[in-house]
Scaffold this active site. Structure first.
Site, PDB file in Angstrom:
ATOM      1  N   ASP A 146       3.815  -1.969   5.622  1.00 33.92           N
ATOM      2  CA  ASP A 146       2.715  -2.602   6.433  1.00 33.92           C
ATOM      3  C   ASP A 146       3.214  -3.964   6.762  1.00 33.92           C
ATOM      4  O   ASP A 146       2.557  -4.644   7.692  1.00 33.92           O
ATOM      5  CB  ASP A 146       1.382  -2.554   6.001  1.00 33.92           C
ATOM      6  N   GLU A 157      -6.987  -1.806   7.690  1.00 30.52           N
ATOM      7  CA  GLU A 157      -8.228  -2.407   6.996  1.00 30.52           C
ATOM      8  C   GLU A 157      -8.581  -3.834   6.970  1.00 30.52           C
ATOM      9  O   GLU A 157      -9.662  -4.463   6.760  1.00 30.52           O
ATOM     10  CB  GLU A 157      -8.319  -1.857   5.394  1.00 30.52           C
ATOM     11  N   HIS A 170       2.460   4.607   0.891  1.00 25.60           N
ATOM     12  CA  HIS A 170       2.597   5.432   2.380  1.00 25.60           C
ATOM     13  C   HIS A 170       3.333   6.665   2.110  1.00 25.60           C
ATOM     14  O   HIS A 170       4.284   6.982   2.803  1.00 25.60           O
ATOM     15  CB  HIS A 170       3.278   4.484   3.348  1.00 25.60           C
ATOM     16  N   GLU A 206       0.679  -0.993  -0.031  1.00 21.97           N
ATOM     17  CA  GLU A 206      -0.047   0.072   0.067  1.00 21.97           C
ATOM     18  C   GLU A 206       0.914   1.179   0.092  1.00 21.97           C
ATOM     19  O   GLU A 206       1.881   1.676   0.676  1.00 21.97           O
ATOM     20  CB  GLU A 206      -0.704   0.155   1.284  1.00 21.97           C
TER      21      GLU A 206
HETATM   22 ZN   LIG Z   1       0.628   1.519   7.229  1.00 21.50          ZN
END
Ligand SMILES: [Zn+2]
Length: 255
Positions: free
Chosen positions: A46, A123, A37, A35
């Protein structure tokens, strides 16, 4: 040349995994995302962080750190910037649940009976419990510890140390002070300090909107202030997150 990192399953042989499982060691499965960042942190943020927490605990008690699950649930605009940024690669909820279920079942088949999932990507919350519950129903002799929320509850004096300039609320801590601090501790070589920007969405409703209006997505992908982070603060997060994971493992697995 450096050798294999002890505890890191992806660098072990099958013989070593068999023996670790037979010895009753717990296995920690870090669950992250690929993801965006912001312009200063890598896509694997992450994954680096929950693996780092698990490795920290492995210095205190024997355990195995499974390869992280690198694809997470869809990024949401208000918590991760959303899906419009290049490089964010996500799974639909049912695919994520089934992926976690199959990986957990394979860990049980490998011999582990003490399993723990350490989440980082916000999430993913909720999907971990579902996958563990599915696997548990098929393997009643295994125990699953679920750390959905990535961090412990902090007391006010701890929050004051983590946020000397004031606590903005966890909902904006994406690519901001917390994750920047942890990456400065764990992988400073991956932090593009010269690209760091503080940012915020123009509008932050307390509900979600699909499709997301442009003004709820910060242009940089940074939800607040990475400039307030530091390696020293990162070490506090790492220690306190590791303390919590260690306590969970010792308590539930009677270690
Ligand atoms: Zn993160």
């Amino acid at each position: 040349m450096s050798g294999p990192t002890p505890s890191l399953m992806e660098e072990m042989t099958w013989v070593e995994v068999r023996d670790a499982a037979a010895a009753g060691l717990p296995v920690v499965l870090p669950i992250g995302a690929t993801e965006q960042h912001g312009p200063h942190l890598p896509l694997n943020t992450d994954c680096v962080i929950p693996v780092g927490i698990a490795l920290e605990v492995s210095k205190r008690l024997p355990l195995v750190v499974a390869p992280p699950v690198r694809f997470g649930a869809k990024s949401r605009p208000l918590s991760g910037g959303g899906e419009t940024f290049p490089g964010t690669l996500s799974l639909r909820g049912p695919t994520l649940i089934e992926t976690l279920h199959q990986v957990l079942a394979a860990l049980v088949r490998s011999g582990f009976r003490r399993l723990c999932v350490q989440n980082w990507h916000y999430e993913n919350s909720g999907y971990l419990w579902e996958a563990c519950d599915m696997t548990a129903s098929e393997h009643p002799d295994a125990t699953f510890v679920v750390l959905d929320r990535p961090l412990p509850e902090f007391k006010s004096d701890q929050l004051a140390q983590l946020f000397p300039q004031g606590f903005p609320g966890w909902n904006v801590e994406h690519a901001a002070s917390m994750e920047t601090s942890l990456m400065l501790t764990l992988r400073p070589d991956l932090v593009r300090r010269d690209q760091m920007v503080d940012d915020a969405a123009e509008r932050r409703p307390t509900w979600e909107v699909i499709p997301a209006p442009d003004e709820i997505v910060p242009k940089s992908g940074v939800l607040w202030r990475p400039s307030e982070g530091s390696a020293e603060i990162g070490r506090l997060y790492l220690r306190w997150a590791a303390d919590r994971l260690e306590t969970a493992l010792r308590t539930e697995f009677a270690l």
